[in-house]
Design an enzyme around this catalytic site. Sequence first.
Site, PDB file in Angstrom:
ATOM      1  CB  SER A 142      -0.847  -0.025   1.285  1.00 16.57           C
ATOM      2  OG  SER A 142      -1.403   1.241   1.554  1.00 16.57           O
ATOM      3  CE1 TYR A 155      -4.517  -2.249   4.961  1.00 12.09           C
ATOM      4  CE2 TYR A 155      -3.305  -0.231   4.548  1.00 12.09           C
ATOM      5  CZ  TYR A 155      -4.038  -1.299   4.080  1.00 12.09           C
ATOM      6  OH  TYR A 155      -4.274  -1.424   2.728  1.00 12.09           O
TER       7      TYR A 155
HETATM    8  P1  NAD Z   1     -11.812  -6.278  -0.172  1.00  9.87           P
HETATM    9  O1  NAD Z   1     -12.435  -6.192   1.179  1.00  9.87           O
HETATM   10  O2  NAD Z   1     -12.602  -5.898  -1.368  1.00  9.87           O
HETATM   11  O3  NAD Z   1     -11.242  -7.751  -0.419  1.00  9.87           O
HETATM   12  C1  NAD Z   1     -10.493  -8.444   0.549  1.00  9.87           C
HETATM   13  C2  NAD Z   1     -10.743  -9.924   0.393  1.00  9.87           C
HETATM   14  O4  NAD Z   1      -9.909 -10.614   1.342  1.00  9.87           O
HETATM   15  C3  NAD Z   1     -12.201 -10.333   0.700  1.00  9.87           C
HETATM   16  O5  NAD Z   1     -12.717 -11.138  -0.349  1.00  9.87           O
HETATM   17  C4  NAD Z   1     -12.080 -11.122   2.000  1.00  9.87           C
HETATM   18  O6  NAD Z   1     -13.031 -12.175   2.126  1.00  9.87           O
HETATM   19  C5  NAD Z   1     -10.668 -11.667   1.897  1.00  9.87           C
HETATM   20  N1  NAD Z   1     -10.111 -12.056   3.195  1.00  9.87           N
HETATM   21  C6  NAD Z   1     -10.171 -11.356   4.355  1.00  9.87           C
HETATM   22  N2  NAD Z   1      -9.589 -12.072   5.338  1.00  9.87           N
HETATM   23  C7  NAD Z   1      -9.163 -13.236   4.782  1.00  9.87           C
HETATM   24  C8  NAD Z   1      -8.488 -14.378   5.289  1.00  9.87           C
HETATM   25  N3  NAD Z   1      -8.152 -14.473   6.588  1.00  9.87           N
HETATM   26  N4  NAD Z   1      -8.199 -15.383   4.429  1.00  9.87           N
HETATM   27  C9  NAD Z   1      -8.558 -15.306   3.137  1.00  9.87           C
HETATM   28  N5  NAD Z   1      -9.201 -14.247   2.598  1.00  9.87           N
HETATM   29  C10 NAD Z   1      -9.495 -13.227   3.422  1.00  9.87           C
HETATM   30  O7  NAD Z   1     -10.470  -5.398  -0.052  1.00  9.87           O
HETATM   31  P2  NAD Z   1      -9.469  -4.787  -1.161  1.00  9.87           P
HETATM   32  O8  NAD Z   1      -9.572  -3.323  -1.048  1.00  9.87           O
HETATM   33  O9  NAD Z   1      -9.626  -5.448  -2.455  1.00  9.87           O
HETATM   34  O10 NAD Z   1      -8.069  -5.193  -0.495  1.00  9.87           O
HETATM   35  C11 NAD Z   1      -7.233  -6.194  -1.023  1.00  9.87           C
HETATM   36  C12 NAD Z   1      -5.806  -5.902  -0.591  1.00  9.87           C
HETATM   37  O11 NAD Z   1      -5.393  -4.639  -1.149  1.00  9.87           O
HETATM   38  C13 NAD Z   1      -5.604  -5.793   0.919  1.00  9.87           C
HETATM   39  O12 NAD Z   1      -4.369  -6.400   1.275  1.00  9.87           O
HETATM   40  C14 NAD Z   1      -5.538  -4.289   1.139  1.00  9.87           C
HETATM   41  O13 NAD Z   1      -4.819  -3.951   2.287  1.00  9.87           O
HETATM   42  C15 NAD Z   1      -4.822  -3.858  -0.123  1.00  9.87           C
HETATM   43  N6  NAD Z   1      -4.976  -2.447  -0.464  1.00  9.87           N
HETATM   44  C16 NAD Z   1      -6.219  -1.919  -0.668  1.00  9.87           C
HETATM   45  C17 NAD Z   1      -6.326  -0.585  -0.989  1.00  9.87           C
HETATM   46  C18 NAD Z   1      -7.656   0.072  -1.245  1.00  9.87           C
HETATM   47  O14 NAD Z   1      -7.710   1.292  -1.269  1.00  9.87           O
HETATM   48  N7  NAD Z   1      -8.728  -0.686  -1.431  1.00  9.87           N
HETATM   49  C19 NAD Z   1      -5.176   0.208  -1.114  1.00  9.87           C
HETATM   50  C20 NAD Z   1      -3.931  -0.372  -0.897  1.00  9.87           C
HETATM   51  C21 NAD Z   1      -3.847  -1.700  -0.570  1.00  9.87           C
END
Ligand code: NAD
Length: 260
Positions: A142, A155
């Site tokens: 991130s 985080y």
């Molecule tokens: P999201 O909530 O849309 O998807 C996350 C997925 O992870 C979900 O399907 C959930 O069921 C799954 N998950 C959660 N805990 C789990 C576990 N213990 N085992 C297996 N699966 C699990 O979120 P997103 O925004 O797509 O985030 C995905 C990644 O991207 C994360 O690591 C997040 O930190 C990172 N990220 C997101 C953003 C943003 O702005 N959305 C920015 C930077 C980084």
Amino acid sequence: MNLQGKIAIVTGAASGIGLGIARRYVEAGAKVAIADLKAEAAEAAAAELTRTGPGEAIGIAMDVTSEDAVNKGVADVVAKWGTVDVLVSNAGIQIVNRIEDFAYSDWKKMLAIHLDGAFLTTKAVLPHMQKQKSGAVLYMGSVHSKEASPAKSAYITAKHGLLGLARSVAKENGMHGIRSNVICPGFVRTPLVDKQIPEQAKTLGISEEEVVKNVMLGQTVDGEFTTIEDVAEVACFFAAFPTNALTGQSLIVSHGWHVE
Ligand code: NAD
């Protein structure tokens, strides 16, 4: 960027960024295991991606914090498709609170999903990649792998930690033809971010509009969200890169939210 016939595991791919990466990999011809806590959603996503092709997908029930579940999921993929070429450790959640109010159980949960999950999935796929002398490991970092914001200590600690893990994997496995890198997105409109808007408004004492405009987009060069497709494109580039020249690195895709 061709991933024809490559076998990939993407964790947390039933939703958001992970699903976008799985979609992009299937478009590039890969066979993708959508590994997620939400088994039904993973199956449904896999069925949809297989219909659209040209690659294919399967859904796998996996809690990335459980060593048994991770090992079983990886073994099932190898039994079906023979090996693993690409791991995208993407599963993640967000919990916002100032440190003095941050429950220790929440701190441990965050580190378990983001860091233990990354470690366990990496440990499970490496022997297969080492055997075939090639592989690409990607971690979902991130902008918070590079700097801090208030109310996100767990985080930020976890996302900084992934840089260390990626560098360790790169140094330990270069001789096996295995590359390891981190993608560092800015804010992307996914369920994880939508949930955060009212939570951050409450924790920071500002309106939801101010959270979006100032906290999420204020540091960008153009007030734009990064998209799932932007991140998926970078994930495709890292997975398809042909040599060990690109390893141990992190790439920020954030509309200039963080520049270095
Ligand atoms: P999201 O909530 O849309 O998807 C996350 C997925 O992870 C979900 O399907 C959930 O069921 C799954 N998950 C959660 N805990 C789990 C576990 N213990 N085992 C297996 N699966 C699990 O979120 P997103 O925004 O797509 O985030 C995905 C990644 O991207 C994360 O690591 C997040 O930190 C990172 N990220 C997101 C953003 C943003 O702005 N959305 C920015 C930077 C980084």
